[in-house]
Motif scaffolding. Structure first.
Motif, PDB file in Angstrom:
ATOM      1  N   VAL A  96      -4.906  11.396   0.549  1.00  0.00           N
ATOM      2  CA  VAL A  96      -5.321  10.286   1.412  1.00  0.00           C
ATOM      3  C   VAL A  96      -6.839  10.166   1.394  1.00  0.00           C
ATOM      4  O   VAL A  96      -7.386   9.062   1.286  1.00  0.00           O
ATOM      5  CB  VAL A  96      -4.781  10.471   2.845  1.00  0.00           C
ATOM      6  N   LEU A 151       1.048   4.117  -2.910  1.00  0.00           N
ATOM      7  CA  LEU A 151       0.759   5.523  -2.613  1.00  0.00           C
ATOM      8  C   LEU A 151       1.925   6.414  -3.021  1.00  0.00           C
ATOM      9  O   LEU A 151       1.728   7.479  -3.621  1.00  0.00           O
ATOM     10  CB  LEU A 151       0.445   5.709  -1.128  1.00  0.00           C
ATOM     11  N   LEU A 192      -9.028   6.940   0.109  1.00  0.00           N
ATOM     12  CA  LEU A 192     -10.072   6.358   0.952  1.00  0.00           C
ATOM     13  C   LEU A 192     -11.403   6.313   0.213  1.00  0.00           C
ATOM     14  O   LEU A 192     -12.037   5.255   0.120  1.00  0.00           O
ATOM     15  CB  LEU A 192     -10.210   7.169   2.242  1.00  0.00           C
ATOM     16  N   VAL A 223       0.841  -1.204   0.000  1.00  0.00           N
ATOM     17  CA  VAL A 223       0.000   0.000   0.000  1.00  0.00           C
ATOM     18  C   VAL A 223       0.875   1.253   0.000  1.00  0.00           C
ATOM     19  O   VAL A 223       0.660   2.177  -0.792  1.00  0.00           O
ATOM     20  CB  VAL A 223      -0.973   0.008   1.207  1.00  0.00           C
ATOM     21  N   ARG A 224       1.880   1.284   0.862  1.00  0.00           N
ATOM     22  CA  ARG A 224       2.756   2.466   0.927  1.00  0.00           C
ATOM     23  C   ARG A 224       3.475   2.698  -0.399  1.00  0.00           C
ATOM     24  O   ARG A 224       3.541   3.825  -0.891  1.00  0.00           O
ATOM     25  CB  ARG A 224       3.771   2.329   2.057  1.00  0.00           C
ATOM     26  N   LEU A 256      -8.083  -2.214  -1.100  1.00  0.00           N
ATOM     27  CA  LEU A 256      -7.326  -0.965  -1.225  1.00  0.00           C
ATOM     28  C   LEU A 256      -6.197  -1.128  -2.242  1.00  0.00           C
ATOM     29  O   LEU A 256      -5.995  -0.269  -3.108  1.00  0.00           O
ATOM     30  CB  LEU A 256      -6.776  -0.547   0.137  1.00  0.00           C
ATOM     31  N   LEU A 315      -4.655   2.896   5.698  1.00  0.00           N
ATOM     32  CA  LEU A 315      -3.881   3.996   5.117  1.00  0.00           C
ATOM     33  C   LEU A 315      -2.956   4.622   6.159  1.00  0.00           C
ATOM     34  O   LEU A 315      -1.769   4.848   5.886  1.00  0.00           O
ATOM     35  CB  LEU A 315      -4.819   5.057   4.532  1.00  0.00           C
TER      36      LEU A 315
END
Length: 147
Positions: A69, A56, A73, A52-53, A119, A92
């Motif tokens: 963010v 992002l 979401l 996820v990181r 996600l 998150l």
């Protein structure tokens, strides 16, 4: 298990295979199966959180804002109707290293795993998950070697 995971450390292989299967299920409009939730929750959380990181960071190379963010979401919640916004926000915040645990219990590992897959799928935007899993595991390995 998929032969494409042979290059990964043996503890990571079932998590990678289960993650890829769960992403495929979400893309097919199905609920992810329990294979991912059956894995070690700490290892699974570390791997999924790192994916996820990385996603992002890839999508926001100049850094994330609060609006970014919020967009991640809301996009995830719109793309997966079963999503609980509080769980997605928890994921998150955890992936970004800003989770402030206020004494409230964390969501259950199976809930976290399902939401993390949704996600991840949303952040992938149709791209394959395999390179991201490989990159996350390489980063985890690097950080463990330097600690």
């Amino acid at each position: 298990m998929n032969n494409s995971w042979r290059h990964l450390p043996s503890p990571a292989r079932p998590i990678a295979a289960a993650t890829a299967g769960a992403v495929a299920a979400v893309r097919a409009g199905q609920e992810p199966d329990g294979d991912l939730a059956a894995q070690d929750p700490a290892q699974t959380g570390l791997i999924l959180g790192t994916v996820v990181r990385l996603l992002l960071e890839d999508g926001h190379p100049d850094g994330l804002t609060a609006d970014d963010v919020r967009d991640a979401l809301s996009s995830c919640v719109r793309s997966w109707p079963a999503a609980d916004p509080q769980v997605v926000l928890w994921l998150l915040a955890g992936a970004l290293g800003v989770l402030e645990e206020d004494g409230a219990p964390a969501p259950k590992p199976d809930v976290l795993a399902r939401h993390a897959v949704a996600l991840i799928d949303d952040l992938l935007a149709g791209r394959p998950v395999e390179p991201w899993l490989t990159a996350a595991l390489a980063e985890i390995e690097r950080s463990q070697l330097h600690d």
